[in-house]
Structure formats: structure tokens, C-alpha cells
Scaffold this active site. Structure first.
Site, PDB file in Angstrom:
ATOM      1  N   CYS A  41      51.578  49.603  38.468  1.00  0.00           N
ATOM      2  CA  CYS A  41      50.243  49.874  37.946  1.00  0.00           C
ATOM      3  C   CYS A  41      49.324  50.358  39.067  1.00  0.00           C
ATOM      4  O   CYS A  41      49.484  49.981  40.226  1.00  0.00           O
ATOM      5  CB  CYS A  41      49.671  48.610  37.307  1.00  0.00           C
ATOM      6  SG  CYS A  41      48.049  48.846  36.526  1.00  0.00           S
ATOM      7  N   ASP A  43      46.338  49.534  39.508  1.00  0.00           N
ATOM      8  CA  ASP A  43      45.334  48.500  39.793  1.00  0.00           C
ATOM      9  C   ASP A  43      45.187  48.286  41.300  1.00  0.00           C
ATOM     10  O   ASP A  43      46.171  48.111  42.019  1.00  0.00           O
ATOM     11  CB  ASP A  43      45.753  47.191  39.121  1.00  0.00           C
ATOM     12  CG  ASP A  43      44.632  46.173  39.069  1.00  0.00           C
ATOM     13  OD1 ASP A  43      44.118  45.790  40.145  1.00  0.00           O
ATOM     14  OD2 ASP A  43      44.256  45.750  37.961  1.00  0.00           O
ATOM     15  N   ARG A  45      44.235  45.844  42.944  1.00  0.00           N
ATOM     16  CA  ARG A  45      44.560  44.499  43.443  1.00  0.00           C
ATOM     17  C   ARG A  45      46.050  44.314  43.684  1.00  0.00           C
ATOM     18  O   ARG A  45      46.465  43.283  44.213  1.00  0.00           O
ATOM     19  CB  ARG A  45      44.081  43.450  42.438  1.00  0.00           C
ATOM     20  CG  ARG A  45      42.573  43.451  42.206  1.00  0.00           C
ATOM     21  CD  ARG A  45      42.213  42.641  40.977  1.00  0.00           C
ATOM     22  NE  ARG A  45      42.771  43.250  39.764  1.00  0.00           N
ATOM     23  CZ  ARG A  45      42.655  42.714  38.546  1.00  0.00           C
ATOM     24  NH1 ARG A  45      42.019  41.567  38.393  1.00  0.00           N
ATOM     25  NH2 ARG A  45      43.173  43.325  37.491  1.00  0.00           N
ATOM     26  N   HIS A  97      51.753  43.525  35.840  1.00  0.00           N
ATOM     27  CA  HIS A  97      51.045  42.381  36.424  1.00  0.00           C
ATOM     28  C   HIS A  97      50.123  41.746  35.397  1.00  0.00           C
ATOM     29  O   HIS A  97      49.578  42.426  34.524  1.00  0.00           O
ATOM     30  CB  HIS A  97      50.243  42.803  37.662  1.00  0.00           C
ATOM     31  CG  HIS A  97      49.092  43.722  37.363  1.00  0.00           C
ATOM     32  ND1 HIS A  97      47.798  43.277  37.215  1.00  0.00           N
ATOM     33  CD2 HIS A  97      49.047  45.062  37.165  1.00  0.00           C
ATOM     34  CE1 HIS A  97      47.003  44.304  36.956  1.00  0.00           C
ATOM     35  NE2 HIS A  97      47.741  45.392  36.924  1.00  0.00           N
ATOM     36  N   CYS A 100      46.234  42.769  33.604  1.00  0.00           N
ATOM     37  CA  CYS A 100      46.265  44.236  33.620  1.00  0.00           C
ATOM     38  C   CYS A 100      45.183  44.794  32.703  1.00  0.00           C
ATOM     39  O   CYS A 100      45.177  44.531  31.494  1.00  0.00           O
ATOM     40  CB  CYS A 100      47.635  44.727  33.179  1.00  0.00           C
ATOM     41  SG  CYS A 100      47.779  46.520  33.115  1.00  0.00           S
TER      42      CYS A 100
END
Length: 208
Positions: A41, A43, A45, A97, A100
Site C-alpha cells: 500500500c 500509505d 506509515r 495493513h 488501511c
């Protein structure tokens, strides 16, 4: 964030690498021989190298919203093709994750504009597993389970591709479905039984 801070960090990182190995960047520039293709992903983080403790050159990486493998996504298909046919990777990992944002957005009955076609792929995952998901009364648990099921379905989408089909016959390659628990830092191997999942449909996708 101070952008100049990034360049300072870069200089410090270079110094640390050269201190350990003066030939580090010469070796890094020579070629890449990753054994893993990682599809994750976008993302901010979730940083692939940090959470796995690996070095540059160890892993070929593709990231998008909610770690999707769509046969209409030319970028993802090109990455898969190159990783398998040229780099000869031995492992393909799809890693979702918890928490998400893409999966959460797909669970909402909201018009997301340009994101609608992309999120529809995740909503299709919900449709395929509607009975299981609707039986979960806790919204957080339902959300987490959809993250897991999305990883599973993207692995199935990966296995359906011509590149993986041919590699399964002629190369050593393994598909893995993982979830990164953003609350603890742990990577969870879902140990998906692809033979069981694909038993009744594999003849449709199998290529000689």
C-alpha cells in the site's frame, strides 16, 4: 517537515554506508538481483525496507492504494512482468495493513470521485465475502477482516496473471499474502491455502 532535513539525513546515511563499506555504492550501482517482488500500500506509515530490515537492492517494490493487483492497471502489470521475466524473483509478496484508508473508504457509501473505479475493486472483494463480513458485528473487526480478505483476493488476482501462471510451471516462485499490523509493528503471514481457494476455478486461468 523541513525538506533540507531530508538532504542532511541523506548525507549522514551516505557517510554511514561508506564507513562500513567504501565500495557500497559501486556495488549498488552495478546491478540488482532482488529475490522478492513486494506489492504493498502507498500509505506513508508503511515503509517496506524499515519493517523488514532489508537493504536497497534486496526487493523490487510496487505500491498503490490498498495494495491492489488489477489486470487493467498497466503499471502493476508491467512491474509484475519485469520482476518475473527479467529479474527472475523467487517470491511475490502482497502485503496489506490494518487501518488501511483505501479499504475503509471502500466500506463507506460515499461518492469518492476519481477514486470510485479503484475502490470498486475493493467493494468487489466485499461482495465476494459478504456473508462472512456481514456476520461480524464489530466494525473494527469487520474492517480488519476486509483488509485480510483483500490481500487474499489480490494474491488470487496475481496468480491468475499470465506471468505467474508460466512462472509456476517453469520457474521457482512462491506467492505470499501478508498483513502488517500497524498497532504492533508485526508482519503476519496469512498462510493462505491457494490450492483450496483455486481448486474449482484454476482450470479457467491455467496457461500451458
Amino acid at each position: 517537515m523541513n525538506i533540507e532535513h531530508i538532504f542532511n539525513n541523506n548525507r549522514q546515511w551516505i557517510a554511514e554506508k561508506l564507513n562500513k563499506d567504501p565500495e557500497y555504492f559501486k556495488k549498488l550501482a552495478s546491478e540488482q538481483n532482488p529475490e522478492i517482488l513486494y506489492i504493498g500500500c502507498s500509505d506513508s506509515r508503511v515503509t517496506t525496507g524499515d519493517l523488514m530490515g532489508i537493504e536497497p537492492g534486496d526487493m523490487f517494490v510496487h505500491r498503490n492504494i490498498a495494495n491492489m493487483v488489477s489486470n487493467t492497471d498497466l503499471s502493476a502489470m508491467s512491474v509484475i512482468n519485469y520482476a518475473i521475466n527479467n529479474l527472475k524473483v523467487k517470491h511475490v509478496v502482497i502485503c496489506g495493513h490494518y487501518n488501511c484508508g483505501g479499504v475503509k473508504a471502500a466500506m463507506q457509501a460515499e461518492d469518492m470521485g476519481i477514486l470510485n473505479p479503484w475502490l470498486r475493486n475493493i467493494r468487489d472483494v466485499y461482495r465476494l465475502h459478504k456473508d462472512e463480513l456481514n456476520a461480524i458485528t464489530d466494525e473494527e473487526q469487520k474492517y480488519n477482516r476486509l483488509v485480510e480478505l483483500n490481500v487474499q483476493e489480490q494474491c488470487v488476482n496475481l496468480i491468475k496473471t499470465a506471468e505467474v501462471q508460466k512462472a509456476l510451471r517453469h520457474q521457482q516462485i512462491t506467492v505470499h499474502g501478508w498483513v502488517f499490523d500497524i498497532h504492533t509493528g508485526h508482519i503476519i503471514d496469512m498462510k493462505i491455502d491457494f490450492n483450496k481457494i483455486l481448486k474449482d476455478i484454476m482450470e479457467i486461468y491455467r496457461l500451458e
